[in-house]
Enzyme design. Structure first.
Site, short mmCIF file in Angstrom:
data_model
loop_
_atom_site.label_atom_id
_atom_site.label_comp_id
_atom_site.label_asym_id
_atom_site.label_seq_id
_atom_site.Cartn_x
_atom_site.Cartn_y
_atom_site.Cartn_z
N HIS A 9 -2.28 -1.09 10.30
CA HIS A 9 -1.45 -2.28 10.43
C HIS A 9 -0.37 -2.05 11.01
CE1 HIS A 9 -3.65 -4.59 7.19
NE2 HIS A 9 -4.48 -3.71 6.58
N GLU A 61 0.89 -1.39 -0.03
CA GLU A 61 0.25 -0.06 0.11
C GLU A 61 1.17 1.05 -0.01
OE1 GLU A 61 -3.46 0.50 2.21
OE2 GLU A 61 -4.03 -0.92 1.92
#
Length: 408
Positions: A272, A49
């Site tokens: 995360h 990402e």
């Protein structure tokens, strides 16, 4: 590497959640990630990402002294988001883009516009050939009614096949990434069973971090708390997996995860948690068996379960293809009726059946529906073919698995 000497490899894996204009405090977090990576000086960094190439370029400029070798994998409309930084020379790279990755009309999710892929970099350290894979699979969104499960299973199967067919010349295989699957999900069991990869968390001698190795936790200020209500401790969806192929042995000496906010800061690296593994690689006297333990009945059950889920997705895709095809035909018939009415008027067989404005708007609407329905019909036709192909591959794999015990 000679004798019984041991090579230590430190691996860092993180989904950076760096979506330009959408991710909160993106630039600040990317600078923080770069600062920490400079301080820690890992051997391999696997990131997901990183959607902005400018973010990658900034990291590359900052980390160039400690990690002189890097690669950014480009695919899809807005990119794959995958990149790798390494202290060791990257010998070769390869990208495989998954054949299915969500739906273009699910704009609120956006996975279809991302080129979800698996990236491969090949490096050589002390004479050992490493195949290092980084990937990011389709998100789950709703566990109770997971409409994307067939697509994610196709991705898991393609990932497993890609690793099996590209790692035959390697000594050690490493896989890091956001797999968007819980440890007991069928996709993880399929991936690990079909490739023989070991889970660093399960194999680690020492662990430090979030309980159960969770990488999406309620204590992170960027996570959506309502999505984690069924999981008070969080969920583990980010992994470092590994295996040795030739005459080497790989052990996970230590595994760590971050636990929310970065040390001394009020924000975490991402929504995360990062996963950090310390691996020990050493040569063993007897070469490891090149044959996977694919004859185990458990793997037959896993492949059967995965094939069943793919079959469910196939039937849903066939229904969508039929519905969009029927809609396209109806729109075409409407256009033909309008064309016939216009020809009748021109031939003097009758007057204008509708006001010109209404007639024109109806024609534009029919054309719009025809184009949209045709596009969706083509998309679902491709989806059906990809699901059929995966189901057929799984059927052949099951046949081989079921025949294998009788050969031995």
């Amino acid at each position: 590497m000679e004798g019984d000497s041991t090579l230590q490899l430190r691996v860092f894996d993180l989904n950076c959640w760096a979506i330009r204009y959408l991710s909160k405090r993106r630039q600040e977090r990317m600078r923080l990630i770069g600062d920490v990576l400079l301080q820690e000086c890992f051997d391999l960094i696997l990131l997901q990402e990183v959607w902005s190439e400018q973010d990658y370029s900034d990291l590359k400029a900052k980390l160039g002294g400690c990690y002189p070798f890097s690669h950014y994998f480009r695919s899809g409309v807005i990119g794959s988001g995958l990149c790798v930084f390494s202290r060791f020379t990257i010998l070769d790279t390869l990208l495989y883009q998954y054949s299915l990755n969500g739906y273009p009309y699910m704009l609120q999710h956006g996975d279809w516009f991302c080129g979800k892929s698996v990236g491969l970099v090949i490096i050589k350290i002390s004479g050992i050939i490493f195949n290092v894979y980084v990937t990011h699979l389709h998100a789950e969104y709703c566990r109770e009614k997971d409409a994307y499960l067939p697509h994610r299973l196709v991705q898991a199967w393609e990932l497993a096949q890609f690793i099996r067919h590209t790692s035959k010349a390697a000594d050690v295989v490493l896989l890091g990434g956001d797999l968007n699957m819980h440890p007991d999900d069928v996709g993880i069991r399929l991936l690990r069973g079909w490739t023989g990869l070991q889970d660093a968390f399960a194999e680690a001698k020492h662990f430090e971090g979030c309980k159960d190795g969770c990488t999406l936790i309620p204590n992170n200020c960027f996570t959506i708390k309502t999505e984690l209500l069924p999981f008070p401790l969080g969920i583990r969806i980010d992994y470092i997996l590994y295996k040795a192929i030739s005459s080497f042995m790989v052990k996970c000496e230590e595994l760590k995860t971050t636990t929310g906010s970065a040390p001394g800061r009020d924000i975490p690296f991402s929504d995360h948690e990062a996963v950090m593994a310390t691996l020990h690689i050493r040569r063993q006297r007897e070469a490891a068996s090149a044959t996977l333990s694919t004859a185990e009945p458990a793997l037959v059950d896993v492949v059967t379960e995965a094939r069943t889920e793919v079959g469910v997705g196939l039937r849903a895709a066939q229904r969508q293809r039929y519905s969009t095809g029927r809609l396209a035909v109806l729109a075409l018939l409407l256009l033909l009726l309008q064309a016939a009415a216009v020809l009748g008027t021109l031939a003097g067989l009758g007057g204008q059946p509708f006001p010109k404005l209404s007639f024109s708007l109806l024609a534009f609407l029919a054309v719009g529906i025809l184009l949209l329905a045709t596009g969706l019909h083509l998309f679902h036709t491709i989806e059906v073919k990809m699901l059929q192909g995966t189901e057929e591959q799984m059927r052949m794999a099951l046949r081989v698995l079921q025949e294998q015990p009788s050969d031995g």
